[in-house]
Each structure stands twice: as C-alpha cells, then as structure tokens.
Design a protein around this motif. Sequence first.
Motif, PDB file in Angstrom:
ATOM      1  N   PHE A  48      11.404  13.682   0.044  1.00 56.10           N
ATOM      2  CA  PHE A  48      10.705  12.461  -0.369  1.00 56.10           C
ATOM      3  C   PHE A  48       9.566  12.199   0.611  1.00 56.10           C
ATOM      4  CE2 PHE A  48      15.150  12.127  -1.651  1.00 56.10           C
ATOM      5  CZ  PHE A  48      15.007  11.949  -3.017  1.00 56.10           C
ATOM      6  N   PRO A  49       8.320  12.409   0.192  1.00 56.55           N
ATOM      7  CA  PRO A  49       7.187  12.348   1.123  1.00 56.55           C
ATOM      8  C   PRO A  49       6.840  10.955   1.640  1.00 56.55           C
ATOM      9  CG  PRO A  49       6.432  12.722  -1.131  1.00 56.55           C
ATOM     10  CD  PRO A  49       7.916  12.858  -1.147  1.00 56.55           C
ATOM     11  N   SER A  50       7.427   9.906   1.055  1.00 59.22           N
ATOM     12  CA  SER A  50       7.141   8.547   1.525  1.00 59.22           C
ATOM     13  C   SER A  50       8.296   7.625   1.186  1.00 59.22           C
ATOM     14  CB  SER A  50       5.858   8.008   0.875  1.00 59.22           C
ATOM     15  OG  SER A  50       6.069   7.797  -0.516  1.00 59.22           O
ATOM     16  N   LYS A  51       8.335   6.487   1.859  1.00 56.36           N
ATOM     17  CA  LYS A  51       9.356   5.484   1.559  1.00 56.36           C
ATOM     18  C   LYS A  51       9.195   4.985   0.128  1.00 56.36           C
ATOM     19  CE  LYS A  51       9.264   1.219   3.278  1.00 56.36           C
ATOM     20  NZ  LYS A  51       9.465   0.010   4.132  1.00 56.36           N
ATOM     21  N   GLU A  52       7.943   4.848  -0.324  1.00 58.11           N
ATOM     22  CA  GLU A  52       7.683   4.375  -1.682  1.00 58.11           C
ATOM     23  C   GLU A  52       8.268   5.329  -2.725  1.00 58.11           C
ATOM     24  OE1 GLU A  52       5.029   2.431   1.075  1.00 58.11           O
ATOM     25  OE2 GLU A  52       5.435   4.555   0.725  1.00 58.11           O
ATOM     26  N   THR A  53       8.071   6.619  -2.508  1.00 57.61           N
ATOM     27  CA  THR A  53       8.607   7.623  -3.435  1.00 57.61           C
ATOM     28  C   THR A  53      10.129   7.584  -3.466  1.00 57.61           C
ATOM     29  OG1 THR A  53       6.709   9.058  -2.979  1.00 57.61           O
ATOM     30  CG2 THR A  53       8.629  10.082  -4.024  1.00 57.61           C
ATOM     31  N   LEU A  54      10.734   7.454  -2.301  1.00 55.63           N
ATOM     32  CA  LEU A  54      12.191   7.389  -2.208  1.00 55.63           C
ATOM     33  C   LEU A  54      12.719   6.131  -2.893  1.00 55.63           C
ATOM     34  CD1 LEU A  54      14.920   8.341  -1.214  1.00 55.63           C
ATOM     35  CD2 LEU A  54      14.347   7.452   1.070  1.00 55.63           C
ATOM     36  N   PHE A  55      12.061   5.010  -2.651  1.00 54.93           N
ATOM     37  CA  PHE A  55      12.471   3.749  -3.280  1.00 54.93           C
ATOM     38  C   PHE A  55      12.390   3.852  -4.801  1.00 54.93           C
ATOM     39  CE2 PHE A  55      11.390  -0.539  -4.889  1.00 54.93           C
ATOM     40  CZ  PHE A  55      12.499  -1.239  -4.452  1.00 54.93           C
ATOM     41  N   PHE A  56      11.284   4.413  -5.291  1.00 60.58           N
ATOM     42  CA  PHE A  56      11.134   4.568  -6.736  1.00 60.58           C
ATOM     43  C   PHE A  56      12.279   5.409  -7.310  1.00 60.58           C
ATOM     44  CE2 PHE A  56       9.775   7.388 -10.187  1.00 60.58           C
ATOM     45  CZ  PHE A  56       9.585   6.447 -11.188  1.00 60.58           C
ATOM     46  N   GLU A  57      12.610   6.494  -6.647  1.00 62.23           N
ATOM     47  CA  GLU A  57      13.658   7.377  -7.160  1.00 62.23           C
ATOM     48  C   GLU A  57      15.008   6.674  -7.186  1.00 62.23           C
ATOM     49  OE1 GLU A  57      14.661  10.821  -9.050  1.00 62.23           O
ATOM     50  OE2 GLU A  57      12.678  10.279  -8.308  1.00 62.23           O
ATOM     51  N   VAL A  58      15.296   5.906  -6.146  1.00 66.38           N
ATOM     52  CA  VAL A  58      16.549   5.147  -6.096  1.00 66.38           C
ATOM     53  C   VAL A  58      16.609   4.146  -7.247  1.00 66.38           C
ATOM     54  CG1 VAL A  58      17.839   3.402  -4.788  1.00 66.38           C
ATOM     55  CG2 VAL A  58      16.951   5.425  -3.628  1.00 66.38           C
ATOM     56  N   MET A  59      15.528   3.396  -7.449  1.00 71.09           N
ATOM     57  CA  MET A  59      15.493   2.396  -8.509  1.00 71.09           C
ATOM     58  C   MET A  59      15.554   3.053  -9.887  1.00 71.09           C
ATOM     59  SD  MET A  59      15.463  -0.565  -7.021  1.00 71.09           S
ATOM     60  CE  MET A  59      16.549   0.215  -5.822  1.00 71.09           C
ATOM     61  N   PHE A  60      14.859   4.175 -10.046  1.00 73.75           N
ATOM     62  CA  PHE A  60      14.867   4.884 -11.325  1.00 73.75           C
ATOM     63  C   PHE A  60      16.280   5.321 -11.694  1.00 73.75           C
ATOM     64  CE2 PHE A  60      14.868   8.920 -13.614  1.00 73.75           C
ATOM     65  CZ  PHE A  60      14.136   8.589 -14.751  1.00 73.75           C
ATOM     66  N   LEU A  61      16.979   5.903 -10.750  1.00 76.03           N
ATOM     67  CA  LEU A  61      18.338   6.378 -11.027  1.00 76.03           C
ATOM     68  C   LEU A  61      19.287   5.233 -11.331  1.00 76.03           C
ATOM     69  CD1 LEU A  61      18.657   9.196  -8.347  1.00 76.03           C
ATOM     70  CD2 LEU A  61      18.406   9.481 -10.822  1.00 76.03           C
ATOM     71  N   SER A  62      19.064   4.082 -10.689  1.00 75.57           N
ATOM     72  CA  SER A  62      19.963   2.948 -10.905  1.00 75.57           C
ATOM     73  C   SER A  62      19.788   2.327 -12.288  1.00 75.57           C
ATOM     74  CB  SER A  62      19.741   1.892  -9.822  1.00 75.57           C
ATOM     75  OG  SER A  62      18.504   1.227 -10.003  1.00 75.57           O
ATOM     76  N   THR A  63      18.662   2.595 -12.945  1.00 79.26           N
ATOM     77  CA  THR A  63      18.412   2.004 -14.266  1.00 79.26           C
ATOM     78  C   THR A  63      18.458   3.029 -15.398  1.00 79.26           C
ATOM     79  OG1 THR A  63      16.007   2.272 -14.012  1.00 79.26           O
ATOM     80  CG2 THR A  63      16.965   0.172 -13.299  1.00 79.26           C
ATOM     81  N   GLU A  64      18.675   4.291 -15.075  1.00 79.68           N
ATOM     82  CA  GLU A  64      18.597   5.322 -16.099  1.00 79.68           C
ATOM     83  C   GLU A  64      19.635   5.127 -17.210  1.00 79.68           C
ATOM     84  OE1 GLU A  64      17.395   8.787 -18.191  1.00 79.68           O
ATOM     85  OE2 GLU A  64      16.430   7.330 -16.880  1.00 79.68           O
ATOM     86  N   ALA A  65      20.871   4.797 -16.840  1.00 88.29           N
ATOM     87  CA  ALA A  65      21.913   4.616 -17.857  1.00 88.29           C
ATOM     88  C   ALA A  65      21.550   3.472 -18.799  1.00 88.29           C
ATOM     89  CB  ALA A  65      23.261   4.354 -17.195  1.00 88.29           C
TER      90      ALA A  65
END
Length: 201
Positions: A48-65
């Motif tokens: 994850f090249p930045s905190k923003e990218t990591l945050f987005f991925e965490v939030m994306f996975l939490s809402t995918e279902a």
Amino acid sequence: MRTKSEAKRQKILDVAAQVFREEGFERASMAEICARVGGSKATLYSHFPSKETLFFEVMFLSTEAEFEATHAALNPDTGDLGDALRHFGRRFITLLTSPEVMAVRRLIVSESGRSALGSTCYERGPKRSEGIMVAFLEKAVEAGKLRPGNLRVMTLHLRGLLEAELMDGFLFGIWETPPEGLVDGAVERAVEVFLRAYGQP
C-alpha cells in the motif's frame, strides 16, 4: 491456498482496520500500523503506497458485502418495477450514507488532483454500480415496463434522484443519521419522479 504475500497483505488490512477504528484516519499513522503488523516499512509500502490507499482498501472491503446485497435487490424478475426500485433505493441510500462510504467520499474530495485514488474508487464503486443498474433497466425496457431510452442516462437520473434529498446533509456533516422517515420519503419521491419520466404511459 494463500501465498505468503497474500497472507501478509491480509494481516496489514486487518491491523489497519483496527488502527483506523481506534485512531480515526487523521491520527492513524503508517508507522503505528507497521509496528503492530511487524516487519519493515518497505514491506508495508510495497502493498500500500500511502495511508490513503490503505484506508480506501479497508473501507472498500468493509462495505463489499453490503454493496453486493444492495445490487442483488435489482431483480429483473420482480413483477412490480416500482416495488423493486423502492427496495433497491432504500438499500442504496443506506449503503451510500454508511460511515465507511461517507469517509471514503470525503477522502476522495480531499485527495482530488493529488493521486489516482479517485479513479480507483470510481472504477470499483460508482462505475460497477452503474453497470449493474444499466443491465436491470435494460431488462425492464425489454419487458415493456419502461420506455426505450439512453440506459446510462436513465441510470444516472435514477441515482441522482435517490441521492438528491440526502447527500448534502451527510457530505457536510449536518447529519450523523438521516431524520426519521426521510429515507423512505425521499426514495418514494425519487421513484415516483423516475417512473413519471421513463415509465410506460
């Protein structure tokens, strides 16, 4: 079976989710996440090249279902198109106004012009949603429930109508949760206007 790299990536996501919950986006640091995960910063940044990218991925996975469940409500075999749209609309608004999605929207605005985060979010969120909605409306047109038209424009109009009464209140932090009854009323009015515009006479 997961590779070592995939397992490491998942561990980073799990730890980052916990740190973001505890500290919030602003106070959370990559150094803290790295310390809890173990290993080098280079390994963390290779995933994850930045905190923003990591945050987005965490939030994306939490809402995918919830994303998948929301769009599964667009069942082309539903007899009453209005009922199908209202059911979808309520779930769609609940998804859009969830803390996770609102946090990502605000992050995208703040990062605008500085990174490719916006285009990544668009591809995995709005564009994917649009494709599902277009396919549903196409089936409704084929079934004679809607007048033929530009399906993408119809989709954007439906989405815009569903968001119209609610988004400003959330984006500008006026509401934590919508006022009682507003979502149902807003969805009802949005679907009514949409069907007046595109429904068969």
